[in-house]
Scaffold this motif. Sequence first.
Motif, short mmCIF file in Angstrom:
data_model
loop_
_atom_site.label_atom_id
_atom_site.label_comp_id
_atom_site.label_asym_id
_atom_site.label_seq_id
_atom_site.Cartn_x
_atom_site.Cartn_y
_atom_site.Cartn_z
N ARG A 268 0.83 -1.21 0.00
CA ARG A 268 0.00 0.00 0.00
C ARG A 268 0.86 1.26 0.00
N THR A 269 1.97 1.24 0.72
CA THR A 269 2.85 2.40 0.73
C THR A 269 3.41 2.66 -0.66
N THR A 270 3.84 1.58 -1.32
CA THR A 270 4.34 1.72 -2.69
C THR A 270 3.26 2.29 -3.59
N THR A 271 2.08 1.65 -3.55
CA THR A 271 0.97 2.10 -4.38
C THR A 271 0.69 3.57 -4.15
N SER A 272 0.68 3.96 -2.89
CA SER A 272 0.33 5.32 -2.54
C SER A 272 1.28 6.32 -3.19
N VAL A 273 2.59 6.07 -3.10
CA VAL A 273 3.55 7.01 -3.67
C VAL A 273 3.45 7.03 -5.19
N VAL A 274 3.36 5.84 -5.78
CA VAL A 274 3.27 5.76 -7.24
C VAL A 274 2.02 6.47 -7.74
N GLN A 275 0.89 6.16 -7.12
CA GLN A 275 -0.38 6.79 -7.53
C GLN A 275 -0.31 8.30 -7.40
N ALA A 276 0.25 8.77 -6.28
CA ALA A 276 0.27 10.21 -6.04
C ALA A 276 1.13 10.92 -7.08
N ILE A 277 2.31 10.38 -7.36
CA ILE A 277 3.19 11.03 -8.34
C ILE A 277 2.54 10.99 -9.72
N PHE A 278 1.96 9.84 -10.04
CA PHE A 278 1.27 9.70 -11.32
C PHE A 278 0.15 10.73 -11.43
N ALA A 279 -0.66 10.82 -10.37
CA ALA A 279 -1.82 11.72 -10.40
C ALA A 279 -1.37 13.18 -10.51
N VAL A 280 -0.30 13.54 -9.82
CA VAL A 280 0.20 14.92 -9.87
C VAL A 280 0.59 15.28 -11.30
N ILE A 281 1.33 14.39 -11.94
CA ILE A 281 1.78 14.69 -13.30
C ILE A 281 0.59 14.72 -14.27
N ALA A 282 -0.33 13.75 -14.10
CA ALA A 282 -1.50 13.70 -14.98
C ALA A 282 -2.33 14.98 -14.84
N VAL A 283 -2.57 15.41 -13.62
CA VAL A 283 -3.37 16.61 -13.39
C VAL A 283 -2.67 17.83 -13.96
N ASP A 284 -1.35 17.84 -13.81
CA ASP A 284 -0.59 18.97 -14.37
C ASP A 284 -0.76 19.04 -15.89
N ALA A 285 -0.75 17.86 -16.53
CA ALA A 285 -0.94 17.82 -17.98
C ALA A 285 -2.33 18.34 -18.35
N VAL A 286 -3.34 17.95 -17.59
CA VAL A 286 -4.70 18.43 -17.84
C VAL A 286 -4.75 19.95 -17.71
N PHE A 287 -4.09 20.48 -16.69
CA PHE A 287 -4.05 21.93 -16.49
C PHE A 287 -3.39 22.63 -17.68
N ALA A 288 -2.26 22.06 -18.13
CA ALA A 288 -1.53 22.67 -19.25
C ALA A 288 -2.46 22.77 -20.46
N LEU A 289 -3.19 21.67 -20.71
CA LEU A 289 -4.12 21.61 -21.84
C LEU A 289 -5.21 22.67 -21.67
N PHE A 290 -5.75 22.74 -20.48
CA PHE A 290 -6.82 23.67 -20.14
C PHE A 290 -6.37 25.12 -20.36
N PHE A 291 -5.21 25.46 -19.80
CA PHE A 291 -4.72 26.83 -19.92
C PHE A 291 -4.43 27.18 -21.37
N PHE A 292 -3.91 26.19 -22.10
CA PHE A 292 -3.59 26.42 -23.51
C PHE A 292 -4.86 26.73 -24.29
N GLN A 293 -5.89 25.90 -24.08
CA GLN A 293 -7.15 26.09 -24.79
C GLN A 293 -7.82 27.41 -24.42
N MET A 294 -7.65 27.81 -23.17
CA MET A 294 -8.26 29.05 -22.71
C MET A 294 -7.43 30.26 -23.14
N GLY A 295 -6.25 29.98 -23.70
CA GLY A 295 -5.40 31.06 -24.16
C GLY A 295 -4.75 31.83 -23.04
#
Lengths: 381, 262
Positions: free
Chosen positions: A353-380
């Motif tokens: 669970r500790t492993t999963t937790s760290v992996v999931q969190a880092i994965f989620a942070v990067i994924a959300v950041d990518a979504v934000f980048a896309l969002f900001f780009f589209q919004m200009g």
Amino acid sequence: MSSNSNSRPPEYELTQSGRVVTFRAKGPWTLRDIGAIDEDLTEKLDAMDYDTVQYDVADVSELDTAGAYMFARAVRMGAGQCHEWDVIAGSAGQRTLVQAAADAVMGRPPDPTRQWYDSLTNMGRASERFFLESIDTIAFIGQFFVVLFKMLLRPRTIRWKSVVALTEEIGLNAAPIVMTLCFFIGAVIAYLGANLLSTFGASVFMVDLVGVSVLRELAPIITAILIAGRSDSAFTAQIGAMKMRQEIDAMTVIGLDTFEVLVVPRALACLISLPILTFLGMMSGIFAGMLIAWLGGLDISPILFFARLNEVVELKQFWIGMAKTPFFAIIIALIGCRQGLAVTGSVDSLGARTTTSVVQAIFAVIAVDAVFALFFFQMGI
Amino acid sequence: MVLKIDKTDAPMEARGILTQFGSNIIHEDLNFRLTRGEIVGLVGGSGTGKSVLMNTLLGLKEPEGGVIRYFGYNRHELTSEQRFELNTQIGVLFQGGALFSSLTVRENIMVPLREHTDLPVKLMRELADMKIHMVGLPPQAATLYPSDLSGGMKKRAGLARSLALDPEILFLDEPTAGLDPVGANAFDELILGLREAMDLTVLLITHDLDTLYTTCDKVAVLVDKHIAIVDTLPKVIAYDHPWVQEYFGGPRSRAALSAGKT
């Protein structure tokens, strides 16, 4: 049970009369000795057909449970069905041991068998688990917000003491490492920019590069990843250990809400810490860029650096970077706590669970950041 | 050098043991001796350091003073190989069972066998299954993990592991606590049976008065930082010390005593 090497191997004699086998044993029959005769004895017994065994163990010099088990095995082996046994000679103690061993032979567990469709079963289980896990995660997030809003309506119920203590641990104690890391990243970006841009004779643009990249992307994401690795593992391990020691159960019985006591304080502490840490990271990254620009052979003085920074890098970049941090904070805290609460009794599950937790969190942070980048780009923006 | 174990020597002897945590003295000038084939029950109030004493005897905690001898050997002076050898003669059941939670019950019992013998794996597995049965666990328990077991079952599984190597000396820390009376009685009988067959020497830390009355040959009382008396139960009961009088004079003790006599 005397020391192993010098002892003679155990001896035995099997005589059959009618349906009765007499098992006469001599010498030491202990754990250290029986390894030598195991195979031989098994073969001999398997070849015989009998339904009663009589043990003569009077000449056995040493006997322990392992030796007794070797005798008792005769009850189970053999070609026919054997249900009767008796110790015809031996001391009371030896009798007790053989009795105990013979009883044990009767109740043997079935050997686990593997089936050809096991891998399919595993695949099915994994898919089911993934599906259930997704539902659980969504339910967890929902429950968190319900509890959070309830508590925000009555701020007295928030455990400020633990929020402050956790903020110190998550925020203050992580500040040096966050700042150091962002310093290095800022310096690397500055060097890269200076090298590339000087070929066009436009090395002053490195100020733009450092400013935009550090404020908008690097400082927020480096901080979030660092906290994901540093605090998520701690959350999962703490809550997981509490789960293993039934502390969570005790809380529930006493009437404490685990969300109120454990999850919300951690989430609030992350919400407070992450923006501050990100700000510190930004400052440290910009400072590193400035140092490289000044001392790294470009001769851009600090005054020029800040003038340029003011001119080209809008304040908007700073706010874009900052706007992401609360989302990262919630992601990190929720994943850590959720994995901690999912720990079951074993040490293995705590580790997994500790492993999963760290992996999931880092994965989620990067994924959300990518979504934000896309969002900001589209919004200009 | 291979350790020659002379079984006629006292299995365990502790002299002048001093243990302390900081300035807090737990044991002072503690002398204690186990005689081969005896089952000794160790009693003492909560917090008098019964478990600390067991840890000290096992070498998990170095005493601040004094000597501990096993079969005449000073544990402190043995080489690590000799200590390894000596450890095969000692079985321990810790309070909570102390099972390895990543292994099944059967694998737990096979750990000492794998470490100290070179038997075929199949035979090891069968021996483990026998031990599982001996301590009164159902056969299906073999493939379960400790987290799937109840408290009493964990204790039994722990006992099975401590018996895996058929040790000479058995240390049991609160073995019958958490067992139902039927299981506790069966356990007492098992210990008596094993002792009879193998001349086991057992040190039993217990609060279970029934176990004291039915199983133990002698009772050792840990009070005032040392072992005040080691003797048969009637003599211990007659011993003139306020704590001992209170312990054995209580209603629970009288009930167990009258039950033991009938």
